[in-house]
Design a protein around this motif. Structure first.
Motif, mmCIF file in Angstrom:
data_model
loop_
_atom_site.group_PDB
_atom_site.id
_atom_site.type_symbol
_atom_site.label_atom_id
_atom_site.label_comp_id
_atom_site.label_asym_id
_atom_site.label_seq_id
_atom_site.Cartn_x
_atom_site.Cartn_y
_atom_site.Cartn_z
ATOM 1 N N GLY A 54 0.969 -1.287 0.059
ATOM 2 C CA GLY A 54 0.051 -0.249 -0.122
ATOM 3 C C GLY A 54 0.826 1.333 0.024
ATOM 4 N N LEU A 55 0.279 2.280 0.344
ATOM 5 C CA LEU A 55 0.778 3.757 0.246
ATOM 6 C C LEU A 55 1.935 3.847 1.171
ATOM 7 C CD1 LEU A 55 0.567 6.359 -1.280
ATOM 8 C CD2 LEU A 55 -1.043 7.100 0.609
ATOM 9 N N ILE A 56 1.695 3.265 2.309
ATOM 10 C CA ILE A 56 2.643 3.435 3.366
ATOM 11 C C ILE A 56 4.175 2.938 2.688
ATOM 12 C CG2 ILE A 56 3.522 2.758 5.570
ATOM 13 C CD1 ILE A 56 0.729 3.030 6.706
ATOM 14 N N ALA A 57 4.118 1.754 2.250
ATOM 15 C CA ALA A 57 5.097 1.291 1.671
ATOM 16 C C ALA A 57 5.834 1.908 0.708
ATOM 17 C CB ALA A 57 4.904 -0.260 1.238
ATOM 18 N N LEU A 58 4.802 2.467 -0.132
ATOM 19 C CA LEU A 58 5.463 3.376 -1.437
ATOM 20 C C LEU A 58 6.183 4.672 -0.723
ATOM 21 C CD1 LEU A 58 3.498 4.327 -4.640
ATOM 22 C CD2 LEU A 58 4.420 6.244 -3.043
ATOM 23 N N ALA A 59 5.442 5.411 0.192
ATOM 24 C CA ALA A 59 6.162 6.488 0.822
ATOM 25 C C ALA A 59 7.455 6.128 1.437
ATOM 26 C CB ALA A 59 4.925 7.162 1.660
ATOM 27 N N THR A 60 7.358 5.127 2.423
ATOM 28 C CA THR A 60 8.737 4.587 3.044
ATOM 29 C C THR A 60 9.785 4.457 1.991
ATOM 30 O OG1 THR A 60 7.234 3.573 4.533
ATOM 31 C CG2 THR A 60 9.701 3.358 4.790
#
Length: 363
Positions: free
Chosen positions: A166-172
């Motif tokens: 998800g988005l958290i993995a992309l942002a990290t």
């Protein structure tokens, strides 16, 4: 003219400002899609969390990147961001165009594509580029495309890379900090109710105050401090004492009895030892045989028997036996010549033994 692009393809850009649009078909049960932009430095990371522009932080502090309101018309739904490429500072090398799905994964989003428009062109102008995203994996976030500097100008590339987490993995992955949910220097992702943040540990309840008697404020005297009682000493086990050995029976002294007399003499042993009289030596008969001393035999240093032979006087033959039994006196034996003693050795002459038998003659 619109450039229809395949995954990994790129085109140069001449427009100073662009509008990137994520568009999909409006159908019942379709997950909601949100567009976002990340401003990356030369190392591929954001300079700080403010370089992430999305629905919960729709405007960059510089005002050069903006998230536009979501729209729907003619059976389409779209979400867009605008970027002023010509005014971006030199520290920004790339602008990533990302998307996240809410309520499902991207394979359930029909007709998903990226459209890039010239932001200064009149309404209705065809798109500069179009890239259809065909995602088959169950991902809920993806990098749709990117804008990047090359030799002083900007280019557009079709990417289509998904993130299962998800988005958290992309942002990290691009350097966004997701632990801080307060908004003070942290990522605004955790402030969005659709993005799960770290669960805060519950604080323990404060202890209830003790009741105070307001009528009596006299403090009780402090109790004298007593020294702690010494720890009891563990009882030591009693030593194991071995039982005394059993007493031996008393020693009985018997009166010595005189031994029975043993016949002394030939064939009986002589008893000797404590309580017996010393044995007297008994004369033993001297006889030749096994176990008895033999008579001295003639040899060197002893007189040799006189026998007839070489070097000795011959014995006269014995007279023949008489034919008739007439008692005759035996003739006396002739006298033996006296053995002459050896002559004393003369000075200067070698010592010589007297004549002996043939066994002593030199060979």
């Amino acid at each position: 003219m619109t450039h229809v692009m395949a995954k990994g393809a790129n085109i140069p850009l001449t427009a100073g400002a662009v509008r990137a649009v994520l568009r999909w078909t409006d159908a019942p049960g379709t997950p909601d899609v949100d567009a976002s932009a990340l401003l990356l430095a030369e190392d591929g990371k954001v300079r700080d969390d403010l370089d992430f522009v999305f629905y919960n932080q729709p405007r960059h502090p510089s005002g050069l990147v903006r998230h536009l309101p979501k729209q729907a018309a003619d059976g389409w739904v779209w979400d867009a961001v605008e970027i002023d490429l010509a005014k971006l500072p030199a520290g920004v090398e790339r602008v990533v165009l990302a998307g996240s799905a809410e309520g499902g994964a991207f394979p359930a989003v029909p007709g998903l594509r990226v459209l890039l428009f010239d932001a200064g062109a009149p309404e209705g102008t065809p798109a500069l580029a179009e890239f259809a995203i065909d995602e088959s994996e169950q991902v809920t976030a993806l990098v749709a495309a990117e804008l990047y500097r090359r030799s002083g100008s900007w280019k557009f590339r079709a990417v289509g890379q998904g993130y299962v987490d998800g988005l958290i993995a992309l942002a990290t992955d691009f350097g966004i900090t997701v632990e801080d949910s307060t908004g003070d220097g942290g990522t605004p992702l955790a402030a969005d109710p659709r993005v799960p943040g770290p669960a805060a540990a519950p604080e323990p309840p404060a202890p209830a105050p003790l009741p105070v008697d307001e009528d009596d404020w006299t403090l009780a005297p402090a109790l004298p401090t007593q020294a702690p009682a010494p720890a009891p000493v563990a009882a030591q086990p009693a030593p194991i004492v071995a039982p005394p050995p059993p007493a031996l029976p008393p020693t009985v002294h018997h009166t010595a009895q005189p031994p029975a007399p043993q016949p002394a003499g030939y064939g009986y042993p002589q008893q000797q030892g404590y309580g017996y009289p010393p044995a007297q030596p008994q004369p033993q008969p001297q006889a030749g045989g096994y176990g008895y001393p033999h008579p001295a035999a003639p040899g060197y240093g002893h007189p040799q028997p006189q026998a007839a032979g070489y070097g000795y006087p011959q014995q006269p033959p014995a007279p023949p036996a008489p034919q008739q039994p007439v008692r005759q006196q035996p003739a006396p034996a002739p006298p033996q010549p006296a053995q002459q003693p050896p002559a004393p050795a003369q000075p200067g002459t070698p010592f010589a033994l007297p004549p002996q038998g043939p066994q002593f003659q030199p060979r």
